[in-house]
Design a protein around this motif. Structure first.
Motif, PDB file in Angstrom:
ATOM      1  N   ASN A  77       0.825  -1.206   0.000  1.00 54.82           N
ATOM      2  CA  ASN A  77       0.000   0.000   0.000  1.00 54.82           C
ATOM      3  C   ASN A  77       0.860   1.257   0.000  1.00 54.82           C
ATOM      4  O   ASN A  77       1.754   1.409   0.835  1.00 54.82           O
ATOM      5  CB  ASN A  77      -0.917   0.005   1.224  1.00 54.82           C
ATOM      6  CG  ASN A  77      -1.988  -1.058   1.130  1.00 54.82           C
ATOM      7  OD1 ASN A  77      -2.421  -1.408   0.036  1.00 54.82           O
ATOM      8  ND2 ASN A  77      -2.415  -1.586   2.265  1.00 54.82           N
ATOM      9  N   THR A  78       0.595   2.139  -0.952  1.00 56.15           N
ATOM     10  CA  THR A  78       1.280   3.422  -1.035  1.00 56.15           C
ATOM     11  C   THR A  78       0.241   4.509  -1.310  1.00 56.15           C
ATOM     12  O   THR A  78      -0.902   4.219  -1.683  1.00 56.15           O
ATOM     13  CB  THR A  78       2.329   3.432  -2.164  1.00 56.15           C
ATOM     14  OG1 THR A  78       1.650   3.227  -3.413  1.00 56.15           O
ATOM     15  CG2 THR A  78       3.364   2.347  -1.969  1.00 56.15           C
ATOM     16  N   THR A  79       0.661   5.746  -1.127  1.00 55.14           N
ATOM     17  CA  THR A  79      -0.217   6.885  -1.407  1.00 55.14           C
ATOM     18  C   THR A  79       0.352   7.682  -2.566  1.00 55.14           C
ATOM     19  O   THR A  79       1.527   8.065  -2.538  1.00 55.14           O
ATOM     20  CB  THR A  79      -0.339   7.798  -0.169  1.00 55.14           C
ATOM     21  OG1 THR A  79      -0.837   7.028   0.924  1.00 55.14           O
ATOM     22  CG2 THR A  79      -1.290   8.952  -0.450  1.00 55.14           C
ATOM     23  N   LEU A  80      -0.462   7.911  -3.595  1.00 50.77           N
ATOM     24  CA  LEU A  80      -0.048   8.711  -4.750  1.00 50.77           C
ATOM     25  C   LEU A  80      -0.630  10.105  -4.623  1.00 50.77           C
ATOM     26  O   LEU A  80      -1.822  10.274  -4.341  1.00 50.77           O
ATOM     27  CB  LEU A  80      -0.503   8.046  -6.041  1.00 50.77           C
ATOM     28  CG  LEU A  80      -0.150   8.780  -7.344  1.00 50.77           C
ATOM     29  CD1 LEU A  80       0.240   7.783  -8.418  1.00 50.77           C
ATOM     30  CD2 LEU A  80      -1.338   9.620  -7.822  1.00 50.77           C
ATOM     31  N   SER A  81       0.236  11.114  -4.817  1.00 52.23           N
ATOM     32  CA  SER A  81      -0.202  12.513  -4.794  1.00 52.23           C
ATOM     33  C   SER A  81       0.316  13.210  -6.036  1.00 52.23           C
ATOM     34  O   SER A  81       1.457  12.991  -6.456  1.00 52.23           O
ATOM     35  CB  SER A  81       0.327  13.217  -3.538  1.00 52.23           C
ATOM     36  OG  SER A  81      -0.170  12.604  -2.362  1.00 52.23           O
ATOM     37  N   CYS A  82      -0.514  14.048  -6.623  1.00 52.88           N
ATOM     38  CA  CYS A  82      -0.142  14.749  -7.859  1.00 52.88           C
ATOM     39  C   CYS A  82      -0.680  16.174  -7.810  1.00 52.88           C
ATOM     40  O   CYS A  82      -1.820  16.407  -7.389  1.00 52.88           O
ATOM     41  CB  CYS A  82      -0.705  14.006  -9.071  1.00 52.88           C
ATOM     42  SG  CYS A  82      -0.259  14.725 -10.670  1.00 52.88           S
TER      43      CYS A  82
END
Length: 609
Positions: free
Chosen positions: A105-110
C-alpha cells in the motif's frame, strides 16, 4: 597434564572429523538465516523457527546419548545421523522463494508540478538507506522504475483525461455524468513510474519517491514505451499498490512494507523449511554429542584437558571454508541483492561424504563395565542433575545459550541491514567476520582452554563469558559501520569460543563413568533447547519490531543481569558449603593421606568449579 604436541595416530580421525564436519555444516548453518530471509521469511518467522529447532535438540541429545551409552551404539548412530543431516541440509537448496505479491500500500499525490508516491515501512525500516549515499553506492543516482495500480474515481478519471491526456479515460468521465460516484470509484488505472534515487525525500517516517516520468502500462507505440512528464491540473490523491523495483534499497523497503503476502505460499515454503531444519538439527545434535563423548574417551583420563586441542580443528575447518564460501557466493551472484548459495550446498555434500568415510576409522578405546546390562544409568544421572551446583550450572547454560542464539541467528542479519548501501561484497564481509571468529577467536581459546580453566576455574570462566558478551553486544548497538565489526569479532573467542569447552569439560568432570554421553546430551539440551531457543524467539521479535540496535542493547543489559544473578547464586552456594563430595559426587572421591587429601580437595574445587 600438558598436552603433547607430537602427533597421536589415535587422535587423527577425530581431528579430521571436527575439521570436515564444521567445514561442511558451518557455512550453511551461518548463512541459513540469510537464506531464510532471501526466501521471504520475516524476522518473527525466523525467530520462531530457531525457537523450535533447539527444542528438538532438547529431546534428541539426551535421548540418543542414553541409547549410545546403554547399548554401545556410538559409532553406528554417529555415522547414520551424519547421513541424515546431509540429506536434510541439501533439501534447503530446492525450496523455492515465497512469491512477492505486488500488494504494498502506497499513497499517490499529484499537483501541477510533481507526482510522487509515499511509502511508510514498519518502524521506518530501510528509510535511512534510501536517502543516504556515498561515492561507492551503486544505487546513488540510479534510475528506477515502479509499477503501480491505483484506485480511480470520477475526479481522478477527469484528471487522467484532461491532465495526463489519456483519451481512454475520457469515456469514464462521460459515464460518471449518468452513474453514481460510487460506481465510478471502483475503476482503477495502471502505470509505470520512473524515478531518480537522488530525489527521494523523507517525510516523517515515510519515503516520498518523486516520479519524473510515467508510462501507462497498457499503451505502446511500435513496441516502444512512450514516456511522458506527469502533470495534474488539480491536486489528486489516491491509494496504490506498488510492485517491486530494480533498485535494491527500494525493493527491500517495499518487501518490508508488504504485510499481505499470500498465506498459502507462506505455509508451503515455511513448512518445507521447518521440516528440513528440524531433521538437520536433530542430526547435528546427535553427531555433536557422540563426537564429544568419543573424543573424551579416546583422550582417556589423563588427557581430558586436551579436549580443546582437538576441538580447535572444528574452528579451523569452519574458518577456512567460511571465508572461501562467502567469497564464492559473492563471485557467483549476478546481482548484489539475490545471492547464489549453491556453492555452499555442494561443499557441504562433498565434505560430509569425506567425514563419513573418516568416521569409520573412529573407535572408542574402552567400554565402561558399569554400562553392561546396568539399569542404573538413568538413576545415576537423575541423582546428579538434582544437585544444587548442577542446577546453578544449568542456569548459566541458559544465559550463555540465549546470547549464543542471538550471535548465531541475527548478527549477520543485522550486519546485512547495515550494509544495504553496498551489497556487492556483503557476503565476503560476513565470511571475513566468520574467519576472524574462528582463527583469532575460537582457535586460540580452544587451544588454551585447558590452561584457562586450570588458572581461573570454571566459575570465573563462566562469569568472564557473560561479561564479555555484554560488552560485545553493546558495541554492536553503538557502531553503525559494519566493517568495524571485524575488530569486534575478536571478542568471539572469550564468548562463544570459550563457552563450549567450558561446558563439555565441566560436564565430563561431573559425570560418573558410563554416562558421559548422557551428561553431554543433557548439557547440550539445556544450552540449546532452552537457552538458544529462548534467545532466538526473543531476538526474532526484537529484530522484526525494533531492529538490530535495540536487539543488541537489550541483550547486552540482559547479559549483565544474568551475570549478577549467577554471582549471587554462587555466593549462596559458598555460604551453604555445597561441596561435590557432600552432594553425592562419589566418582570424584579417592583415598589419600590426610595432608594430600587437603591439597587434592582444594585443587579439585578450583579445577571443577
Amino acid at each position: 597434564m600438558l598436552c603433547n604436541n607430537n602427533i597421536d595416530k589415535d587422535l587423527v580421525p577425530i581431528k579430521a572429523h571436527y575439521f570436515l564436519y564444521s567445514a561442511g555444516t558451518g557455512p550453511l548453518v551461518v548463512f541459513l538465516p540469510l537464506i531464510a530471509k532471501q526466501l521471504g521469511f520475516s524476522g518473527i518467522l525466523v525467530g520462531g523457527i530457531y525457537f523450535i529447532l533447539p527444542i528438538s535438540g532438547l529431546v534428541a541429545k539426551p535421548l540418543f546419548g542414553i541409547l549410545a551409552d546403554r547399548f554401545k551404539l556410538h559409532k553406528i548412530l554417529f555415522i547414520v545421523f551424519q547421513a541424515i543431516l546431509s540429506v536434510a541440509f541439501l533439501s534447503f537448496y530446492f525450496i523455492p522463494e515465497i512469491p512477492i505479491i505486488p500488494n504494498v500500500n502506497t499513497t499517490l499525490s499529484c499537483n501541477d508540478y510533481e507526482l510522487f508516491i509515499k511509502v511508510c515501512p514498519p518502524n521506518g525500516e530501510y528509510l535511512k538507506e534510501t536517502t543516504t549515499h556515498d561515492d561507492h553506492d551503486d544505487d546513488y543516482n540510479k534510475i528506477g522504475q515502479l509499477q503501480l495500480s491505483c484506485d480511480g474515481s470520477s475526479k481522478i478519471n477527469n484528471e487522467l483525461c484532461n491532465g495526463w491526456k489519456e483519451n481512454e479515460y475520457c469515456s469514464h468521465v462521460n459515464e460518471t455524468k449518468n452513474l453514481s460516484s460510487s460506481s465510478s470509484s471502483t475503476s482503477s488505472f495502471n502505470f509505470i513510474g520512473k524515478f531518480n534515487m537522488s530525489k527521494n525525500l523523507l517525510v516523517k517516517k515515510c519515503l516520498a519517491i518523486k516520479l519524473d516520468n510515467i508510462f501507462m502500462s497498457t499503451k505502446k507505440i511500435n513496441n516502444e514505451i512512450n514516456w511522458k512528464i506527469p502533470k495534474c491540473n488539480t491536486f489528486i490523491e489516491t491509494m496504490c499498490n506498488a510492485s517491486l523495483t530494480n533498485v535494491t534499497t527500494i525493493k527491500q523497503m517495499l518487501i518490508a512494507s508488504n504485510n499481505n503476502n499470500n498465506n498459502d505460499a507462506i505455509n508451503y515454503q515455511f513448512y518445507l523449511f521447518l521440516w528440513a531444519a528440524l531433521i538437520s538439527w536433530i542430526g547435528m545434535a546427535v553427531v555433536v554429542v557422540i563426537a564429544d563423548a568419543i573424543c573424551l574417551d579416546i583422550l582417556g583420563e589423563n588427557k581430558r584437558d586436551c579436549y580443546g586441542n582437538q576441538k580447535l580443528w572444528s574452528s579451523i575447518g569452519f574458518g577456512v571454508f567460511g571465508i572461501v564460501s562467502g567469497f564464492l557466493v559473492d563471485l557467483l551472484s549476478n546481482d548484489s541483492y539475490h545471492k547464489d548459495y549453491s556453492c555452499i550446498f555442494y561443499g557441504m555434500l562433498i565434505t560430509m561424504i569425506l567425514d563419513m568415510i573418516v568416521s569409520t576409522r573412529l573407535n572408542k578405546k574402552s567400554n565402561d563395565p558399569t554400562v553392561t546390562n546396568d539399569p542404573s544409568i538413568l538413576w545415576e544421572f537423575g541423582s546428579i542433575i538434582k544437585e544444587t551446583r548442577i542446577i546453578v550450572f544449568g542456569f548459566w547454560c541458559i544465559g550463555a545459550g540465549m546470547c549464543t542464539g542471538v550471535v548465531w541467528n541475527f548478527l549477520l542479519w543485522h550486519t546485512t541491514n547495515l550494509m544495504l548501501n553496498d551489497l556487492t561484497w556483503i557476503t565476503t564481509l560476513l565470511s571475513l567476520m566468520t574467519g576472524i571468529q574462528c582463527f583469532i577467536g575460537e582457535v586460540p581459546f580452544n587451544f588454551y582452554s585447558g590452561i584457562l580453566l586450570k588458572k581461573l576455574g570454571h566459575m570465573n570462566c563462566m562469569s568472564l563469558i557473560l561479561l564479555v558478551y555484554a560488552i560485545r553486544f553493546m558495541a554492536y548497538s553503538l557502531i553503525e559501520n559494519a566493517w568495524i565489526y571485524l575488530i569486534i569479532e575478536i571478542l568471539h573467542g572469550p564468548t562463544t569460543g570459550l563457552t563450549w569447552p567450558v561446558m563439555v569439560m565441566y560436564g565430563d568432570k561431573i559425570a560418573p563413568p558410563g554416562i558421559r554421553a548422557t551428561m553431554q546430551g543433557f548439557i547440550g539440551a539445556i544450552f540449546e533447547g532452552v537457552g538458544v531457543a529462548t534467545g532466538s524467539l526473543i531476538g526474532g521479535f526484537l529484530m522484526e519490531n525494533y531492529g538490530g540496535i535495540i536487539l543488541f542493547k537489550v541483550f547486552s543489559i540482559g547479559a549483565l543481569v544474568w551475570l549478577s544473578i549467577y554471582w549471587m547464586l554462587q555466593l549462596l552456594l559458598r555460604q551453604m558449603k555445597s561441596y561435590p563430595l557432600q552432594q553425592g559426587h562419589s566418582h570424584l572421591a579417592s583415598y589419600a593421606t590426610p595432608s594430600d587429601a587437603i591439597i587434592m580437595s582444594m585443587s579439585q574445587e578450583l579445577e571443577t568449579y
